[in-house]
Design a protein around this motif. Structure first.
Motif, PDB file in Angstrom:
ATOM      1  N   GLN A  35       0.828  -1.203   0.000  1.00  0.00           N
ATOM      2  CA  GLN A  35       0.000   0.000   0.000  1.00  0.00           C
ATOM      3  C   GLN A  35       0.866   1.258   0.000  1.00  0.00           C
ATOM      4  O   GLN A  35       0.554   2.245  -0.671  1.00  0.00           O
ATOM      5  CB  GLN A  35      -0.948   0.003   1.193  1.00  0.00           C
ATOM      6  N   LEU A  36       1.956   1.229   0.747  1.00  0.00           N
ATOM      7  CA  LEU A  36       2.881   2.373   0.745  1.00  0.00           C
ATOM      8  C   LEU A  36       3.500   2.558  -0.635  1.00  0.00           C
ATOM      9  O   LEU A  36       3.669   3.692  -1.105  1.00  0.00           O
ATOM     10  CB  LEU A  36       3.971   2.168   1.793  1.00  0.00           C
ATOM     11  N   LEU A  37       3.824   1.466  -1.295  1.00  0.00           N
ATOM     12  CA  LEU A  37       4.389   1.551  -2.645  1.00  0.00           C
ATOM     13  C   LEU A  37       3.408   2.224  -3.603  1.00  0.00           C
ATOM     14  O   LEU A  37       3.797   3.100  -4.382  1.00  0.00           O
ATOM     15  CB  LEU A  37       4.752   0.155  -3.150  1.00  0.00           C
ATOM     16  N   ILE A  38       2.146   1.824  -3.543  1.00  0.00           N
ATOM     17  CA  ILE A  38       1.140   2.439  -4.410  1.00  0.00           C
ATOM     18  C   ILE A  38       1.041   3.938  -4.113  1.00  0.00           C
ATOM     19  O   ILE A  38       1.046   4.776  -5.030  1.00  0.00           O
ATOM     20  CB  ILE A  38      -0.235   1.769  -4.213  1.00  0.00           C
ATOM     21  N   GLN A  39       0.959   4.285  -2.853  1.00  0.00           N
ATOM     22  CA  GLN A  39       0.835   5.688  -2.455  1.00  0.00           C
ATOM     23  C   GLN A  39       2.032   6.512  -2.915  1.00  0.00           C
ATOM     24  O   GLN A  39       1.871   7.586  -3.519  1.00  0.00           O
ATOM     25  CB  GLN A  39       0.709   5.782  -0.935  1.00  0.00           C
ATOM     26  N   PHE A  40       3.235   6.011  -2.638  1.00  0.00           N
ATOM     27  CA  PHE A  40       4.444   6.780  -2.967  1.00  0.00           C
ATOM     28  C   PHE A  40       4.676   6.847  -4.474  1.00  0.00           C
ATOM     29  O   PHE A  40       5.165   7.859  -4.985  1.00  0.00           O
ATOM     30  CB  PHE A  40       5.666   6.172  -2.272  1.00  0.00           C
ATOM     31  N   LEU A  41       4.363   5.782  -5.185  1.00  0.00           N
ATOM     32  CA  LEU A  41       4.482   5.812  -6.644  1.00  0.00           C
ATOM     33  C   LEU A  41       3.554   6.872  -7.229  1.00  0.00           C
ATOM     34  O   LEU A  41       3.949   7.640  -8.109  1.00  0.00           O
ATOM     35  CB  LEU A  41       4.145   4.442  -7.232  1.00  0.00           C
ATOM     36  N   TYR A  47       4.373   8.378 -10.904  1.00  0.00           N
ATOM     37  CA  TYR A  47       4.332   7.128 -11.653  1.00  0.00           C
ATOM     38  C   TYR A  47       2.860   6.740 -11.840  1.00  0.00           C
ATOM     39  O   TYR A  47       1.974   7.332 -11.229  1.00  0.00           O
ATOM     40  CB  TYR A  47       5.044   6.003 -10.886  1.00  0.00           C
ATOM     41  N   GLU A  48       2.632   5.737 -12.674  1.00  0.00           N
ATOM     42  CA  GLU A  48       1.291   5.168 -12.822  1.00  0.00           C
ATOM     43  C   GLU A  48       1.300   3.800 -12.143  1.00  0.00           C
ATOM     44  O   GLU A  48       1.678   2.801 -12.759  1.00  0.00           O
ATOM     45  CB  GLU A  48       0.923   5.007 -14.289  1.00  0.00           C
ATOM     46  N   PRO A  49       0.894   3.729 -10.872  1.00  0.00           N
ATOM     47  CA  PRO A  49       0.951   2.450 -10.164  1.00  0.00           C
ATOM     48  C   PRO A  49      -0.270   1.572 -10.436  1.00  0.00           C
ATOM     49  O   PRO A  49      -1.409   2.056 -10.503  1.00  0.00           O
ATOM     50  CB  PRO A  49       0.994   2.870  -8.695  1.00  0.00           C
ATOM     51  N   TYR A  50      -0.012   0.291 -10.598  1.00  0.00           N
ATOM     52  CA  TYR A  50      -1.053  -0.714 -10.749  1.00  0.00           C
ATOM     53  C   TYR A  50      -0.877  -1.723  -9.620  1.00  0.00           C
ATOM     54  O   TYR A  50       0.225  -2.247  -9.414  1.00  0.00           O
ATOM     55  CB  TYR A  50      -0.949  -1.415 -12.098  1.00  0.00           C
ATOM     56  N   GLY A  51      -1.947  -1.981  -8.887  1.00  0.00           N
ATOM     57  CA  GLY A  51      -1.846  -2.857  -7.733  1.00  0.00           C
ATOM     58  C   GLY A  51      -2.509  -4.199  -7.948  1.00  0.00           C
ATOM     59  O   GLY A  51      -3.721  -4.273  -8.198  1.00  0.00           O
ATOM     60  N   MET A  52      -1.718  -5.275  -7.880  1.00  0.00           N
ATOM     61  CA  MET A  52      -2.256  -6.615  -8.004  1.00  0.00           C
ATOM     62  C   MET A  52      -2.833  -7.053  -6.662  1.00  0.00           C
ATOM     63  O   MET A  52      -2.123  -7.074  -5.660  1.00  0.00           O
ATOM     64  CB  MET A  52      -1.174  -7.602  -8.450  1.00  0.00           C
ATOM     65  N   VAL A  53      -4.121  -7.408  -6.657  1.00  0.00           N
ATOM     66  CA  VAL A  53      -4.788  -7.899  -5.457  1.00  0.00           C
ATOM     67  C   VAL A  53      -5.544  -9.178  -5.789  1.00  0.00           C
ATOM     68  O   VAL A  53      -5.881  -9.432  -6.940  1.00  0.00           O
ATOM     69  CB  VAL A  53      -5.760  -6.844  -4.870  1.00  0.00           C
ATOM     70  N   ARG A  54      -5.828  -9.965  -4.750  1.00  0.00           N
ATOM     71  CA  ARG A  54      -6.476 -11.266  -4.971  1.00  0.00           C
ATOM     72  C   ARG A  54      -7.993 -11.219  -4.809  1.00  0.00           C
ATOM     73  O   ARG A  54      -8.690 -12.094  -5.293  1.00  0.00           O
ATOM     74  CB  ARG A  54      -5.918 -12.306  -3.988  1.00  0.00           C
ATOM     75  N   LYS A  55      -8.494 -10.193  -4.094  1.00  0.00           N
ATOM     76  CA  LYS A  55      -9.918 -10.166  -3.775  1.00  0.00           C
ATOM     77  C   LYS A  55     -10.581  -8.896  -4.295  1.00  0.00           C
ATOM     78  O   LYS A  55      -9.989  -7.821  -4.251  1.00  0.00           O
ATOM     79  CB  LYS A  55     -10.116 -10.280  -2.260  1.00  0.00           C
ATOM     80  N   GLU A  56     -11.810  -9.043  -4.725  1.00  0.00           N
ATOM     81  CA  GLU A  56     -12.573  -7.923  -5.270  1.00  0.00           C
ATOM     82  C   GLU A  56     -12.674  -6.772  -4.267  1.00  0.00           C
ATOM     83  O   GLU A  56     -12.564  -5.601  -4.636  1.00  0.00           O
ATOM     84  CB  GLU A  56     -13.974  -8.414  -5.660  1.00  0.00           C
ATOM     85  N   GLU A  57     -12.870  -7.109  -2.992  1.00  0.00           N
ATOM     86  CA  GLU A  57     -13.059  -6.072  -1.980  1.00  0.00           C
ATOM     87  C   GLU A  57     -11.783  -5.291  -1.661  1.00  0.00           C
ATOM     88  O   GLU A  57     -11.831  -4.265  -0.982  1.00  0.00           O
ATOM     89  CB  GLU A  57     -13.623  -6.687  -0.691  1.00  0.00           C
ATOM     90  N   GLN A  58     -10.648  -5.761  -2.169  1.00  0.00           N
ATOM     91  CA  GLN A  58      -9.383  -5.050  -1.942  1.00  0.00           C
ATOM     92  C   GLN A  58      -9.130  -3.964  -2.988  1.00  0.00           C
ATOM     93  O   GLN A  58      -8.249  -3.116  -2.793  1.00  0.00           O
ATOM     94  CB  GLN A  58      -8.227  -6.051  -1.945  1.00  0.00           C
ATOM     95  N   ALA A  77       8.068   2.367   5.291  1.00  0.00           N
ATOM     96  CA  ALA A  77       8.051   3.519   4.387  1.00  0.00           C
ATOM     97  C   ALA A  77       9.402   3.704   3.711  1.00  0.00           C
ATOM     98  O   ALA A  77       9.473   4.030   2.518  1.00  0.00           O
ATOM     99  CB  ALA A  77       7.663   4.781   5.156  1.00  0.00           C
ATOM    100  N   ASP A  78      10.486   3.493   4.442  1.00  0.00           N
ATOM    101  CA  ASP A  78      11.815   3.657   3.858  1.00  0.00           C
ATOM    102  C   ASP A  78      12.156   2.524   2.899  1.00  0.00           C
ATOM    103  O   ASP A  78      12.878   2.722   1.918  1.00  0.00           O
ATOM    104  CB  ASP A  78      12.872   3.759   4.961  1.00  0.00           C
ATOM    105  N   VAL A  79      11.643   1.329   3.181  1.00  0.00           N
ATOM    106  CA  VAL A  79      11.828   0.213   2.251  1.00  0.00           C
ATOM    107  C   VAL A  79      11.103   0.516   0.938  1.00  0.00           C
ATOM    108  O   VAL A  79      11.664   0.348  -0.154  1.00  0.00           O
ATOM    109  CB  VAL A  79      11.312  -1.102   2.859  1.00  0.00           C
ATOM    110  N   ALA A  80       9.873   0.990   1.040  1.00  0.00           N
ATOM    111  CA  ALA A  80       9.099   1.314  -0.159  1.00  0.00           C
ATOM    112  C   ALA A  80       9.784   2.405  -0.980  1.00  0.00           C
ATOM    113  O   ALA A  80       9.892   2.304  -2.209  1.00  0.00           O
ATOM    114  CB  ALA A  80       7.682   1.749   0.234  1.00  0.00           C
TER     115      ALA A  80
END
Length: 214
Positions: free
Chosen positions: A14-20, A25-36, A178-181
């Motif tokens: 989630q931090l990666l998506i936010q910071f990207l 950047y144009e972030p795309y997030g792979m998730v397994r569930k519809e509710e995510q 956050a620093d890892v992301a």
């Protein structure tokens, strides 16, 4: 630049998506569930529904870089660790290669490149986890991708400082997620971070400077 994040629903993902998104950047997030999917959109990303244990070709198509930040989690058993942390990662690497994408960033773990008996001692679950991380890392290193493998110490939810310590091996310590992301994002366009695997903990050097010193 389009960047796919696998494991986007996790804390670091989630931090990666936010910071990207914040870095244009144009972030795309792979998730397994519809509710995510809603959470990814709220963070500024485009959600993509997929399972790392199945076909992920549609998730990487058209991307400029791929980030693996998924994990089986501490509440699952060794089988799930194998399925996600090794096989899922390798599955995504193969898809990245197949679609001609060059940049792949792997979230691994401190100790994955060391003597596993020394790192895990009598903790068989930890030994298995590090072994699966190592095998995924080694597969990535065998490819022609411009990979970066990030091996952080203990992950915390503390506010990031953007100051880190990196080396092939570092003394064990903690580091904010956050620093890892931010380090993984900085590695996307830092040529000196290409074809490198390094451990990292909190330190005194700015992220960009630390990557240039690898």
């Amino acid at each position: 630049m389009k960047v796919l994040v696998a494991g986007a629903n996790g804390h670091t993902g989630q931090l990666l998506i936010q910071f990207l998104h914040e870095a244009d950047y144009e972030p795309y997030g792979m998730v397994r569930k519809e509710e995510q999917k809603q959470r990814i959109a709220e963070l500024g990303g485009t959600p993509i529904l997929a399972d790392l244990e199945s076909d992920v070709g549609h998730t990487v198509k058209g991307m400029d870089a791929v980030i693996f930040a998924a994990g089986s989690g501490s509440s699952t058993g060794p089988d799930k660790t194998t399925d996600v942390d090794r096989d899922g990662a390798i599955n995504l690497v193969k898809a990245t290669e197949n679609f001609g994408i060059k940049k792949f960033i792997m979230l691994s773990s401190i100790g994955a490149g060391r003597d596993l008996n020394q790192m895990a001692q009598d903790n068989e679950n930890m030994k298995h986890y590090l072994k699966m991380k190592r095998e995924a890392d080694e597969y990535l290193m065998s490819t022609e991708l411009d990979y970066t493998i990030v091996r952080p110490g203990g992950l915390t939810h503390d506010p990031g400082t953007s100051k880190i310590k990196v080396a092939e091996e570092v003394e064990f310590g903690n580091i904010p997620r956050a620093d890892v992301a931010k380090t993984m994002i900085a590695a996307i366009q830092e040529p000196n971070a290409f074809h490198k695997a390094f451990e990292m903990v909190s330190g005194k050097v700015q992220i960009e400077e630390a990557l240039k010193s690898l």
